[in-house]
Scaffold this motif. Structure first.
Motif, short mmCIF file in Angstrom:
data_model
loop_
_atom_site.label_atom_id
_atom_site.label_comp_id
_atom_site.label_asym_id
_atom_site.label_seq_id
_atom_site.Cartn_x
_atom_site.Cartn_y
_atom_site.Cartn_z
N PRO A 256 0.83 -1.20 0.00
CA PRO A 256 0.00 0.00 0.00
C PRO A 256 0.87 1.25 0.00
O PRO A 256 2.02 1.21 0.43
CB PRO A 256 -0.77 -0.12 1.31
N LEU A 257 0.32 2.35 -0.48
CA LEU A 257 1.00 3.64 -0.45
C LEU A 257 0.38 4.45 0.67
O LEU A 257 -0.80 4.81 0.60
CB LEU A 257 0.84 4.35 -1.79
N LEU A 258 1.14 4.72 1.71
CA LEU A 258 0.60 5.32 2.92
C LEU A 258 0.97 6.80 3.02
O LEU A 258 2.07 7.21 2.65
CB LEU A 258 1.12 4.58 4.15
N THR A 259 0.05 7.58 3.53
CA THR A 259 0.22 9.02 3.68
C THR A 259 -0.01 9.41 5.14
O THR A 259 -0.65 8.68 5.90
CB THR A 259 -0.76 9.78 2.79
N LEU A 260 0.50 10.57 5.50
CA LEU A 260 0.34 11.08 6.87
C LEU A 260 -0.49 12.35 6.94
O LEU A 260 -1.15 12.60 7.95
CB LEU A 260 1.72 11.34 7.48
#
Length: 1006
Positions: free
Chosen positions: A813-817
């Protein structure tokens, strides 16, 4: 700025200013924002007066009367029949005349100003166990003055009837400027009132038989003036007196044509002790109406109906798709119709018993029962949004309000619907159905293309045939929404010439010059008049929106094309509500029509259909740019507006086109659009860059150059996340777990790298290998500032880098904050016309999610699951507005609830008011803080005060996070800054809180 050059209006402005009334607006932009309501009509007013108090109204009315200028009193402007638009001077009571003057619990009475909102009044009454009986679907923004003018009812009208049954007295201003308090018997002590009643008796008494024959005998009818009620009062008065006459009764439903309401005394009813809702599903509308009689025999408090068209449309709506899941299924499918059956009772057991009895009335119908307040609120939310939801139906034909609130006796409703449906189908279209079924008030909206002359002709034919159908069934042409422009031309077909002539006599008696909301109710004329002044054809030509094909920066497939996108606002005005939800923050702070979503939607539509210029689309209209200036881009309208009007997207498009047409964006905006470049440079020089920024002279100089307010904190930077990770590498827990990709956004990479490091620690604790992806900027600053040419280039490059990373790790997955970066990638990118195929962009978006969202979603499948020992802290969560709009207000709380069960409370908060550079801007700082106070600070104070009442004594040890027993959590960088500057509260990112809690915990197998 275009201003009317009219001697009468020039005189009005001068005269009112001499009287101290200064907020008189004659610029064309403002006038056109008041030219529409929630109907299909558009009529440009002469001027708009925003009243500071009701005490200013007499001077305005007298001055207008002397100049012969028509007058239109207006509340929230949510009328569906066109009665709140006119070629007149508009008196806007909604912004500043909203005081609840007094409440008498003993007498069960309240005195209100006309701008008081129904939900505002009921919230004030709730501690006393009281409420105002009529409960309209627009309760969150409907003004009491408008409800009186419209004689509104609502879902519980089977119990509480119409507004007229609850008005004790009206503080009324007649057309000549004289002021009266109309109440029962007051005419006996007032010579002017007595003369009015004498003349009214001369008009009404000879029509006794005609009133008995023509006026419907049903609960819901609001056609014409209430001559039937006046006749009953005359008959009830002792001989030779008018003791029982109350002229307030006549003003209810008069649509501002007889007097201006300055205030009212209203009677109150008991708030239900316990309530319960049954949702009863049927395969067809016909089956639902067949069961109606048996259900009504059980004496419910409300029976409402929606049909499959509303249900289908709700499934396509971001906010309402979830509420469809609350409906029962019919043979595994969405129902063709649902009856909402609500019961009141003195106890839960009594209500449960009443709900179970519904099975005997509809034994074969699936049903679901709800007794908790939140589930009932969510279920009713879908029914109340039925009308504006329909405007999202795709295609040229839209559900048009012109015959949609007819009313008949409920026992005749099924036969009436059959005949109604046949009329609609005979004219080659279909309709959407929903109803106040308990009182036979049926909302049927035929689908019509108002730009098509054949459909417009069909509209008139349907209107005439339906009017005749109503008369045959002894019903009302309007059971709720009044006459206005759309039904006045049909009144004579239903009520006959004698009663309509009486209406004209009553009008002349109260308003001899015909200045009050001219034309409505009394100018019946020809049915063809319902075609005059349509929004799509206000004068002599059909107004088409520009197509935008090949010209716009965004795609508009979801909206059905660019033309539909700018025409999507139907004027329902939910954006004017103060609660619930987050829409619209700047309206809540200013109470200005132009700063509501509706105001911006109207401004864009008018500018882009050439109505602010020479007929050509205007992409650089200064007034439209000013109206868009206070939009925070919070995206609340994208989900909370039932029509899904996406003003953030349209604003960005308009700004980009304005820059294109004027030679480019201001240099300050272009500089802010390069936030990542500035952040990278500041991070490389940290801590030196922070020391320089903290020097007052340097801070002032930088902020002056950027047009920022110096009261904001200096910009600060951290050592880059990449450097922090290199230092952290030697302390990492070795893992061969699956890879997750962490998107390095500007904030977590260069300004708050400690949050990025916390995310890595948390993900590793759950057994993952973290790969930082420094792919570039998400283009959020450029998108928000309308720098779409730059945003397209930036996003394309970043997307290509991300695509390559995702190809290297096809399962990761491509995770963001940062929620605003996440929304750019998952929402804006999928609409922007980037330099790569849209399906490739959607594939990136599909694998993108916030870190806390991922950890909550995949809870059962993590390689490891660390255990946490709760410390007894209460966790107060503020949801970023983009996150709330796209994923729901509880999305950040899901992970925290897993880790800290029972300790998490999601604040009932909206946009923080910071919104990136919006809150930094010098001319918007004060507004930003007002929004923060309304939407965030006040809800947080209430939650912290609640901690104190529970015996949680505030201390100083953790003051940075709220109090000694509460921790405040906010995922957005802007939100945390606003809390820090506005309240002195140091909120934590949810991942930061998780990292702190995990610091001393030993991971255990899941």
């Amino acid at each position: 700025m275009s201003v009317i050059r009219d001697p009468a209006l020039d005189h009005l402005v001068r005269a009112l200013r001499e009287l101290g009334i200064t907020d008189v607006r004659t610029d064309r932009h403002t006038r056109m924002l008041y030219a529409t309501d929630a109907s299909i009509y558009q009529v440009e007013p002469l001027a708009v007066v925003i009243l500071d108090s009701v005490e200013q109204a007499p001077a305005v009315v007298r001055t207008c009367a002397e100049a012969g200028l028509p007058i239109l009193p207006r509340g929230a402007g949510t009328a569906l029949a066109g009665q709140s638009v006119n070629r007149a001077v508009i008196l806007d009571f909604s912004a500043r005349c909203r005081t609840i003057r007094s409440v008498s619990v003993e007498k069960r009475r309240a005195r209100v100003e006309p701008g008081v909102v129904l939900d505002q009044l009921n919230a004030h009454l709730a501690p006393h166990g009281l409420m105002f009986g009529p409960d309209v679907a627009t309760a969150s923004h409907a003004n009491l003055g408008g409800m009186i003018g419209n004689n509104s009812a609502g879902a519980y009208s089977i119990l509480h009837g119409r507004t007229v049954e609850h008005v004790v007295a009206i503080d009324a201003l007649l057309a000549d400027g004289s002021r009266h308090e109309f109440r029962e018997g007051s005419c006996m002590a007032n010579e002017r009132e007595f003369a009015l009643v004498e003349r009214l008796a001369e008009i009404v008494l000879p029509l006794r038989e005609e009133i008995a024959r023509r006026v419907p005998k049903i609960r819901r009818h609001v056609d014409g003036y209430n001559l039937d009620l006046l006749l009953a009062q005359l008959d009830a008065s002792p001989p030779g007196t008018f003791d029982r006459v109350n002229l307030a009764t006549l003003l209810c439903g008069s649509e501002g044509t007889l007097a201006v309401t300055l205030g009212a005394e209203v009677s109150l009813v008991d708030r239900p002790v316990t309530r319960g809702l049954a949702m009863v599903a049927f395969a067809t509308v016909d089956a639902a109406l067949e069961a109606l009689g048996a259900i009504l025999a059980q004496r419910p408090a409300a029976v409402e109906m929606i049909d499959e068209v509303i249900i289908e449309t709700a499934r396509l709506n971001r906010e309402h798709a979830a509420t469809v899941e609350l409906l029962p299924r019919v043979n595994g499918r969405d129902p063709g119709a649902v009856l909402y059956v609500e019961h009141f009772g003195a106890s839960r057991s009594e209500v449960e018993s009443k709900l179970k009895a519904i099975a005997s009335a509809a034994p074969d119908a699936p049903r679901l029962e709800y007794l908790d307040a939140e589930s009932m609120r969510r279920a009713w939310h879908l029914r109340k949004a039925g009308e504006p939801l329909l405007h999202a139906i795709p295609g040229e034909r839209k559900p048009v309000t012109f015959v949609e609130d007819t009313a008949v006796d409920p026992s005749r409703l099924r036969a009436f619907v059959h005949e109604f449906k046949a009329i609609v189908e005979r004219h080659g279209t279909r309709a959407a159905y929903w109803a106040h079924a308990s009182v036979g008030c049926l909302h049927i909206r035929p689908l019509i293309n108002l730009r098509d002359e054949r459909d417009r002709a069909a509209m008139v034919a349907i209107a005439k045939e339906v009017a005749d159908l109503v008369m045959r069934h002894g019903g009302a042409l309007s059971g709720e929404h009044g006459d206005g422009r759309v039904r006045t031309p049909l009144l004579e077909r239903v009520l006959g010439p004698a009663l309509c002539d009486a209406f004209r006599k009553v009008k002349r008696l109260f308003d001899p010059q015909g200045l009050l909301n001219p034309g409505n109710i009394v100018d019946s004329g020809t049915p063809l008049r319902i075609l005059d002044h349509h929004r799509v054809k206000p004068i002599d030509r059909v107004i088409d929106a520009p197509l935008g094909d090949g010209v716009t920066f965004y795609r508009y497939e979801r909206e059905g094309g660019f033309g539909h996108a700018i025409d999507q606002c139907n004027g329902a005005g939910l954006c004017r509500r103060m609660a619930p939800g987050a829409m619209c923050p700047s309206y809540r702070a200013t109470l200005e029509e132009r700063h509501a979503t509706r105001g911006r939607g109207n401004a864009l539509r008018l500018a882009l259909t050439g109505q602010f210029g020479d007929g050509a689309p205007s992409w650089n209209d200064p007034e439209t740019l000013d109206t868009l200036d206070l939009c925070l881009g919070c995206k609340a309208c994208k989900s909370e507006c039932p029509s899904n009007v996406d003003i953030a997207k349209l604003k960005s498009e308009y700004l980009a086109q304005a820059y294109r047409s004027s030679g480019g964006a201001p240099w300050a905006a272009r500089l802010l659009g390069r936030l990542r470049m500035m952040s990278r440079a500041g991070s490389a020089l940290a801590p030196l860059s922070n020391l320089i920024a903290a020097i007052p002279a340097a801070h002032r100089a930088l902020f002056s150059m950027l047009r920022f307010d110096p009261r904001r904190e200096p910009l600060t930077f951290s050592r880059s996340l990449a450097r922090a990770l290199r230092r952290h590498a030697c302390r990492r827990v070795p893992t061969d777990g699956p890879v997750v990709l962490l998107m390095g956004d500007c904030f977590s990479c260069f300004q708050n790298s400690e949050i990025g490091l916390a995310a890595v620690k948390v993900l590793e604790a759950f057994g993952y290998r973290v790969e930082l992806i420094d792919a570039g900027c998400c283009a959020r600053p450029q998108i928000s500032l309308g720098l779409l040419d730059q945003a397209v280039r930036t996003s394309t490059v970043t997307a290509l880098h991300l695509e390559a990373a995702l190809e290297r790790h096809p399962e990761a997955p491509l995770l963001t904050l940062e929620p605003s970066c996440d929304s750019a990638m998952r929402d804006d990118w999928t609409d922007l016309q980037l330099g790569l195929d849209s399906e490739r962009v959607k594939a990136i978006a599909a694998r993108t999610m916030l870190v806390d969202e991922f950890l909550a979603r995949a809870w059962e499948h993590h390689p490891r699951r660390p255990s946490i020992e709760p410390k007894g802290e209460r966790i107060l969560v503020h949801t970023h507005c983009h996150q709330r709009a796209l994923h729901g207000s509880a999305s950040s709380a899901a992970l925290l609830e897993r880790l800290f069960p029972g300790a998490v409370e999601v604040l009932d908060s909206g946009c923080c008011g910071m919104a990136g550079s919006f809150g930094y801007s010098a001319h918007r700082f004060d507004l930003s803080m007002r929004i923060g106070e309304i939407s965030l600070f006040a809800p947080l104070r209430r939650a912290l005060a609640d901690s104190a009442t529970r015996g949680e004594v505030p201390g100083t040890e953790q003051r940075a996070c709220g109090d000694s027993q509460s921790v405040v959590v906010a995922a957005g960088t802007s939100c945390r800054q606003q809390l820090r500057e506005g309240m002195g509260v140091g909120a934590l990112h949810p991942i930061d809180l998780c990292a702190r809690a995990l610091a001393n915990q030993v991971p255990s197998p899941s």
